[in-house]
Design a protein around this motif. Structure first.
Motif, PDB file in Angstrom:
ATOM      1  N   VAL A  85       0.810  -1.217   0.000  1.00  0.00           N
ATOM      2  CA  VAL A  85       0.000   0.000   0.000  1.00  0.00           C
ATOM      3  C   VAL A  85       0.846   1.271   0.000  1.00  0.00           C
ATOM      4  O   VAL A  85       0.715   2.124  -0.882  1.00  0.00           O
ATOM      5  CB  VAL A  85      -0.954   0.021   1.226  1.00  0.00           C
ATOM      6  N   GLU A  86       1.702   1.421   0.992  1.00  0.00           N
ATOM      7  CA  GLU A  86       2.386   2.697   1.213  1.00  0.00           C
ATOM      8  C   GLU A  86       3.362   3.050   0.096  1.00  0.00           C
ATOM      9  O   GLU A  86       3.363   4.188  -0.394  1.00  0.00           O
ATOM     10  CB  GLU A  86       3.104   2.663   2.564  1.00  0.00           C
ATOM     11  N   THR A  89       1.451   3.681  -3.327  1.00  0.00           N
ATOM     12  CA  THR A  89       0.624   4.894  -3.266  1.00  0.00           C
ATOM     13  C   THR A  89       1.489   6.144  -3.275  1.00  0.00           C
ATOM     14  O   THR A  89       1.235   7.083  -4.038  1.00  0.00           O
ATOM     15  CB  THR A  89      -0.266   4.877  -2.007  1.00  0.00           C
ATOM     16  N   SER A 132       8.533   7.508   0.547  1.00  0.00           N
ATOM     17  CA  SER A 132       8.047   6.215   0.065  1.00  0.00           C
ATOM     18  C   SER A 132       9.134   5.222  -0.306  1.00  0.00           C
ATOM     19  O   SER A 132       8.827   4.103  -0.714  1.00  0.00           O
ATOM     20  CB  SER A 132       7.138   6.442  -1.147  1.00  0.00           C
TER      21      SER A 132
END
Length: 147
Positions: A85-86, A89, A132
């Motif tokens: 996810v992180e 995204t 990220s």
């Protein structure tokens, strides 16, 4: 194939990050032609990263296959959640910000507006890249350089 794609993805991240930082600093110094060259390099590297990352995410990574097969359990594991996810995204948002910056500079009425638009969009993009990335020491962290 997995190790080759991961190796290239790992090294191209430095090109993308350096180009994002170069764009941000050139825009801060109001060096329009330099900032435009840096921004083109950043967008190119980010697009390549996106292709490689999606190839890893959707096709070749055995880790992602396992994470996606057991997504609910993966959300309880910080390292698995980071990649599922992180990471994706944050990086997609960084790519969007960079592309918006490239479009906005074409429509800027003055050189000052161009510099401000590049500064804001590539500043945001660079911050998102830094946040990220899988830095060593964080959940899901990877080595700085793969050999």
């Amino acid at each position: 194939m997995y190790t080759t794609v991961l190796f290239i993805h790992s090294w191209v991240r430095w090109v993308a990050l350096i180009a994002g930082i170069g764009t941000t600093f050139a825009a801060l110094r109001r060096q329009d032609s330099t900032a435009e060259h840096w921004s083109l390099a950043a967008v190119t590297a980010l697009d390549l990263q996106m292709l490689l990352g999606l190839l890893l995410y959707l096709v070749v990574s055995p880790n992602m296959k396992e994470i996606l097969a057991h997504f609910g359990d993966a959300m309880k594991d910080p390292a698995a959640r980071f990649y599922a996810v992180e990471h994706i995204t944050g990086m997609l948002l960084a790519i969007v910000a960079a592309h918006i910056g490239r479009v906005l500079i074409r429509k800027a009425p003055t050189p000052e507006a161009r510099s401000k638009r590049l500064l804001y969009t590539f500043g945001i993009s660079t911050i998102l890249m830094i946040i990220s990335m899988p830095w060593p020491g964080r959940p899901g962290g990877r080595p700085l350089f793969r050999f």
